[in-house]
Motif scaffolding. Sequence first.
Motif, PDB file in Angstrom:
ATOM      1  N   ASN A  34       0.730  -1.179   0.093  1.00  8.28           N
ATOM      2  CA  ASN A  34       0.014  -0.077  -0.096  1.00  8.28           C
ATOM      3  C   ASN A  34       0.978   1.180   0.165  1.00  8.28           C
ATOM      4  O   ASN A  34       0.526   2.158  -0.696  1.00  8.28           O
ATOM      5  CB  ASN A  34      -1.226   0.065   1.200  1.00  8.28           C
ATOM      6  CG  ASN A  34      -1.657   1.162   1.286  1.00  8.28           C
ATOM      7  OD1 ASN A  34      -1.380   2.156   2.198  1.00  8.28           O
ATOM      8  ND2 ASN A  34      -3.029   1.157   0.775  1.00  8.28           N
ATOM      9  N   VAL A  37       2.435   1.901  -3.480  1.00  3.66           N
ATOM     10  CA  VAL A  37       1.419   2.255  -4.401  1.00  3.66           C
ATOM     11  C   VAL A  37       1.140   3.698  -4.244  1.00  3.66           C
ATOM     12  O   VAL A  37       1.161   4.623  -5.045  1.00  3.66           O
ATOM     13  CB  VAL A  37       0.090   1.701  -4.089  1.00  3.66           C
ATOM     14  CG1 VAL A  37      -0.978   2.107  -5.298  1.00  3.66           C
ATOM     15  CG2 VAL A  37       0.148  -0.064  -4.827  1.00  3.66           C
ATOM     16  N   TRP A  38       1.217   4.372  -3.165  1.00  5.95           N
ATOM     17  CA  TRP A  38       0.700   5.498  -2.754  1.00  5.95           C
ATOM     18  C   TRP A  38       2.246   6.461  -2.988  1.00  5.95           C
ATOM     19  O   TRP A  38       2.057   7.639  -3.519  1.00  5.95           O
ATOM     20  CB  TRP A  38       0.267   6.021  -1.292  1.00  5.95           C
ATOM     21  CG  TRP A  38      -1.073   5.743  -1.261  1.00  5.95           C
ATOM     22  CD1 TRP A  38      -1.932   4.891  -0.950  1.00  5.95           C
ATOM     23  CD2 TRP A  38      -2.238   6.531  -1.553  1.00  5.95           C
ATOM     24  NE1 TRP A  38      -3.314   4.877  -0.703  1.00  5.95           N
ATOM     25  CE2 TRP A  38      -3.329   6.237  -1.413  1.00  5.95           C
ATOM     26  CE3 TRP A  38      -2.106   8.046  -2.193  1.00  5.95           C
ATOM     27  CZ2 TRP A  38      -4.654   6.849  -1.582  1.00  5.95           C
ATOM     28  CZ3 TRP A  38      -3.227   8.729  -2.316  1.00  5.95           C
ATOM     29  CH2 TRP A  38      -4.375   8.001  -2.150  1.00  5.95           C
ATOM     30  N   SER A  41       2.880   6.750  -6.776  1.00  2.92           N
ATOM     31  CA  SER A  41       1.488   7.210  -7.479  1.00  2.92           C
ATOM     32  C   SER A  41       1.666   8.252  -8.271  1.00  2.92           C
ATOM     33  O   SER A  41       1.147   8.560  -9.424  1.00  2.92           O
ATOM     34  CB  SER A  41       0.260   7.078  -6.523  1.00  2.92           C
ATOM     35  OG  SER A  41       0.606   8.488  -5.695  1.00  2.92           O
ATOM     36  N   ALA A 243      -4.433  -0.606  -9.284  1.00  6.07           N
ATOM     37  CA  ALA A 243      -3.230  -0.551  -8.259  1.00  6.07           C
ATOM     38  C   ALA A 243      -3.798   0.134  -7.184  1.00  6.07           C
ATOM     39  O   ALA A 243      -3.443  -0.215  -5.980  1.00  6.07           O
ATOM     40  CB  ALA A 243      -2.321   0.225  -8.799  1.00  6.07           C
ATOM     41  N   GLY A 247      -4.125  -1.618  -3.621  1.00  4.79           N
ATOM     42  CA  GLY A 247      -3.300  -1.017  -2.402  1.00  4.79           C
ATOM     43  C   GLY A 247      -4.281  -0.886  -1.156  1.00  4.79           C
ATOM     44  O   GLY A 247      -4.046  -1.107  -0.080  1.00  4.79           O
TER      45      GLY A 247
END
Length: 312
Positions: A34, A37-38, A41, A243, A247
Amino acid sequence: MHATTNSRFEAIEAICRRPPLSKTALAAAALTLNAFVWGVSWWPFRSLQSLGLHPLWTTALIYTFGLLCLALVQPRAWRGFLRHPELWWLLLAAGLTNVGFNWAVTVGDVVRVVLLFYLMPAWVVLLAWPLLGEKPSTGSLVRLALALAGVVIVLKTPASPWPVPESLADWLALMAGFCFALTNILLRRLNHTPGESRMLAMFVGGALLAGAAAVLGVGLDVVTPLPAPKLAWVAWALLISLAFLAGNLALQYGAAHLSASATSLIMLSEVIFASGSSVLLGAGTLSARTLIGGALILLASLLSVLSFRQPS
């Protein structure tokens, strides 16, 4: 032949006796996913912007996709949402968090944006008293001072006489961090509501607030209109939606199997993923001022995490 067969059975039994992968390790890996992903991003958001899709439109599409998936899996979430009107505050806080952060990392220096976003410990100290009745302790005031000192160092540039936000990205990052802290406090305050309804409120907030901001921005000529569908940006938008959905599911799993302190500590790795990737790809810089100020902000966040284990 008989000895060989016995050896095979013994090998199979040894494999079967091996303990399964620890749930704790799986939860930590899920939270790291997670955070990754962030943290990265900003790259697909910028890629989509180069294809004509503003980050506000991208955010609206991502959360609309997630909302549709959630509605299919948890159709009862709507009933819980409608029974608890206080969830609208969570909707607004979560929606503004996404509007601010996703827009900021697209148009600003990613390292600076992420550090300003993680001013969250300061906002939590200021918000927890009126909303949760938690008076600031000595430890929380120390964390507040560290975080504020860090942000002053980050914002004070040789060209600016005062440490104030100097760009749209700065303001968006600070707003997003404030709203993220408010989101976390509201999640604690509203823990009597159904979990799927809280998740629904956050998805609706991301879709509704980003869409509304995009429409308003188009009217004010600060946001480009939604482009006609093209395979290039539609494929990118679908991939990033998947995604973010993965996440979010990873966050739900990880947070359910680890303590709040461990969850928060692992989520701080987002700063590493964001800073490292942006510096490598030329979307962020690591000046001495940013490093010193960022170290103070992260120290405040780390102390905030540790306070879960041993209240100050």
